[in-house]
Design a protein around this motif. Structure first.
Motif, PDB file in Angstrom:
ATOM      1  N   ARG A   3      17.325  -5.857   7.838  1.00 40.85           N
ATOM      2  CA  ARG A   3      16.614  -6.077   6.585  1.00 40.85           C
ATOM      3  C   ARG A   3      15.209  -6.539   6.935  1.00 40.85           C
ATOM      4  N   ALA A   4      14.238  -5.877   6.367  1.00 48.33           N
ATOM      5  CA  ALA A   4      12.851  -6.202   6.696  1.00 48.33           C
ATOM      6  C   ALA A   4      11.983  -6.202   5.452  1.00 48.33           C
ATOM      7  N   SER A   5      10.879  -6.915   5.559  1.00 48.06           N
ATOM      8  CA  SER A   5       9.827  -6.868   4.557  1.00 48.06           C
ATOM      9  C   SER A   5       8.578  -6.335   5.236  1.00 48.06           C
ATOM     10  N   HIS A   6       7.691  -5.724   4.471  1.00 46.79           N
ATOM     11  CA  HIS A   6       6.467  -5.227   5.084  1.00 46.79           C
ATOM     12  C   HIS A   6       5.293  -5.368   4.142  1.00 46.79           C
ATOM     13  N   ILE A   7       4.128  -5.372   4.746  1.00 48.68           N
ATOM     14  CA  ILE A   7       2.873  -5.338   3.998  1.00 48.68           C
ATOM     15  C   ILE A   7       2.161  -4.065   4.431  1.00 48.68           C
ATOM     16  N   LEU A   8       1.879  -3.208   3.494  1.00 49.77           N
ATOM     17  CA  LEU A   8       1.248  -1.929   3.807  1.00 49.77           C
ATOM     18  C   LEU A   8      -0.226  -1.940   3.420  1.00 49.77           C
ATOM     19  N   PHE A   9      -1.040  -1.492   4.348  1.00 53.54           N
ATOM     20  CA  PHE A   9      -2.459  -1.262   4.086  1.00 53.54           C
ATOM     21  C   PHE A   9      -2.628   0.253   4.117  1.00 53.54           C
ATOM     22  N   GLY A  10      -2.525   0.839   2.949  1.00 51.73           N
ATOM     23  CA  GLY A  10      -2.466   2.287   2.849  1.00 51.73           C
ATOM     24  C   GLY A  10      -3.777   2.970   3.177  1.00 51.73           C
ATOM     25  N   VAL A  11      -3.663   4.033   3.948  1.00 50.64           N
ATOM     26  CA  VAL A  11      -4.816   4.860   4.265  1.00 50.64           C
ATOM     27  C   VAL A  11      -4.305   6.278   4.527  1.00 50.64           C
ATOM     28  N   ALA A  12      -4.969   7.262   3.951  1.00 48.89           N
ATOM     29  CA  ALA A  12      -4.523   8.646   4.094  1.00 48.89           C
ATOM     30  C   ALA A  12      -4.646   9.120   5.537  1.00 48.89           C
ATOM     31  N   LYS A  13      -3.770  10.051   5.911  1.00 44.29           N
ATOM     32  CA  LYS A  13      -3.800  10.581   7.282  1.00 44.29           C
ATOM     33  C   LYS A  13      -5.135  11.241   7.605  1.00 44.29           C
ATOM     34  N   ASP A  14      -5.735  11.860   6.591  1.00 47.34           N
ATOM     35  CA  ASP A  14      -6.995  12.568   6.827  1.00 47.34           C
ATOM     36  C   ASP A  14      -8.213  11.741   6.394  1.00 47.34           C
ATOM     37  N   ALA A  15      -8.026  10.423   6.295  1.00 50.58           N
ATOM     38  CA  ALA A  15      -9.139   9.565   5.880  1.00 50.58           C
ATOM     39  C   ALA A  15     -10.232   9.533   6.942  1.00 50.58           C
ATOM     40  N   ALA A  16     -11.433   9.266   6.510  1.00 54.69           N
ATOM     41  CA  ALA A  16     -12.570   9.165   7.436  1.00 54.69           C
ATOM     42  C   ALA A  16     -12.359   7.984   8.373  1.00 54.69           C
ATOM     43  N   PRO A  17     -12.876   8.070   9.611  1.00 57.26           N
ATOM     44  CA  PRO A  17     -12.723   6.971  10.577  1.00 57.26           C
ATOM     45  C   PRO A  17     -13.153   5.622  10.013  1.00 57.26           C
ATOM     46  N   ALA A  18     -14.200   5.612   9.225  1.00 54.27           N
ATOM     47  CA  ALA A  18     -14.679   4.346   8.674  1.00 54.27           C
ATOM     48  C   ALA A  18     -13.653   3.731   7.730  1.00 54.27           C
ATOM     49  N   ALA A  19     -12.969   4.566   6.937  1.00 54.26           N
ATOM     50  CA  ALA A  19     -11.953   4.065   6.018  1.00 54.26           C
ATOM     51  C   ALA A  19     -10.755   3.507   6.781  1.00 54.26           C
TER      52      ALA A  19
END
Length: 368
Positions: free
Chosen positions: A224-240
């Motif tokens: 059982r785990a909890s997580h915190i996600l910092f979402g970013v698209a696979k094709d996002a720009a390097p800066a993002a």
């Protein structure tokens, strides 16, 4: 009373090849951010579910697959079958075909004609057998029961207008629907009178199935785990990506310094499926999550917080909250679900046996 379940089993038995339209796939799609791969059925449940509860094994004597139907003559003879000395005429089947086509909104495909026609003929015969048997048993249906049944059907629609729209789509009038429901209730009550008294599942049957199918009660090791996600698209720009990583690293330091993990998840996580509950993902077995997340979660100790884990969804901080070893689920724990599964299987078997016995009792002979 068992009437509603018996309406369902009656439909399954009678329709057969007549109804080849796929059921609507009514699935609730998980949020894209949740790092789950395709889970095994019941994988996240706290107790094992007998595999048969989702996919019941074939009843004894059932065929492993549909048989090739006997060809139906291109030109139907006047008499298609006999019930004792009473003929089952061509017009009865033709009427059933027209009704089925009207409700399907299309004609029977030539490749399925044999199966559909034979299925509908069997349905016509069984309807007559059950109606005769209802008279013998003194089974009746009151107008109120029909009204209640139609009210239940209406509840499946968002409004009266949508209900009437569906009737129009199926080329059915309210009078026809009432007649159909009266007939279906009559037949279901007739089957119930025969089958319901024999539906009880004994302790011996429960114990025998449990001992004979140990693999169906295996529960995998799970965490059982909890997580915190910092979402970013696979094709996002390097800066993002870099911005998301920087934010995640800052929150990671706070989590490892002892700040409340659930509070951080509620504030920062971009996973709509778990953020509101402090990032909790409940228990999951190996292989249910995407590989990187899965490997990291199972490598942690209870209470431990991971470093940043990158997946196709973005960056995760994972906290392991519990572990559960693999086991064979005790019979006492799975008993209610197993009993329900065995009861449903027994119901199907008893209904099939009863309908076959009616065909023998009333001397059914199919002539095509």
């Amino acid at each position: 009373m068992y009437v509603r379940p018996f309406i369902g089993i009656l439909a399954l038995v009678l329709v057969g090849a007549c109804n080849r339209q796929p059921a609507a796939a009514s699935q609730t799609t998980a949020a894209a951010a949740t790092p789950a791969a395709q889970p095994a059925p019941g994988a996240a449940q706290p107790a094992a579910q007998p595999a048969g509860a989702a996919q019941p094994p074939a009843a004894p004597g059932a065929q492993p697959g549909p048989e090739t139907p006997k060809p139906v003559p291109a030109v139907l003879p006047q008499v298609l079958a006999k019930i004792g000395d009473q003929p089952v005429g061509r017009e009865e089947l033709e009427k059933a075909v027209k009704e089925a086509e009207a409700r399907a909104g299309k004609t029977v495909p030539p490749t399925e004609r044999d199966a559909v026609y034979r299925g509908l003929l069997d349905r016509v015969i069984l309807f007559r057998l059950l109606s005769s048997e209802a008279k013998v048993r003194g089974v009746t249906v009151t107008p109120q029961e029909v009204t209640d049944r139609i009210a239940q059907i209406k509840q499946q629609f968002p409004s009266e207008a949508e209900f009437l729209k569906e009737l129009t789509k199926r080329h059915t009038t309210m009078a026809q629907l009432q007649e159909e429901q009266q007939r279906d209730l009559l037949h279901a009550k007739t089957i119930e009178a025969e089958v319901a008294p024999r539906l009880a599942v004994t302790e011996q049957e429960l114990d025998a199935f449990y001992k004979s199918n140990p693999d169906q009660f295996k529960e995998q090791e799970a965490v059982r785990a909890s997580h915190i996600l910092f979402g970013v698209a696979k094709d996002a720009a390097p800066a993002a990506k870099e911005a998301a990583r920087t934010e995640a690293e800052g929150v990671l330091k706070r989590a490892k310094a002892g700040e409340d993990f659930a509070a951080l998840a509620k504030q920062y996580s971009k996973d709509p499926g778990s953020a509101a509950v402090g990032g909790d993902l409940n228990f999951f077995p190996k292989g249910q999550m995407v590989p990187a997340f899965d490997a990291a979660a199972f490598a942690l100790k209870t209470g431990e917080i991971s470093n940043l884990i990158e997946t196709e969804f973005g960056f995760h901080i994972i906290k392991l909250t519990d572990k559960r070893a693999g086991r064979i689920v005790p019979l006492a724990e799975v008993k209610p679900r197993l009993e329900e599964f065995l009861k449903q299987r027994k119901q199907q078997e008893l209904v099939q046996q009863y309908l076959l016995s009616l065909k023998a009792k009333y001397r059914v002979e199919v002539l095509i």
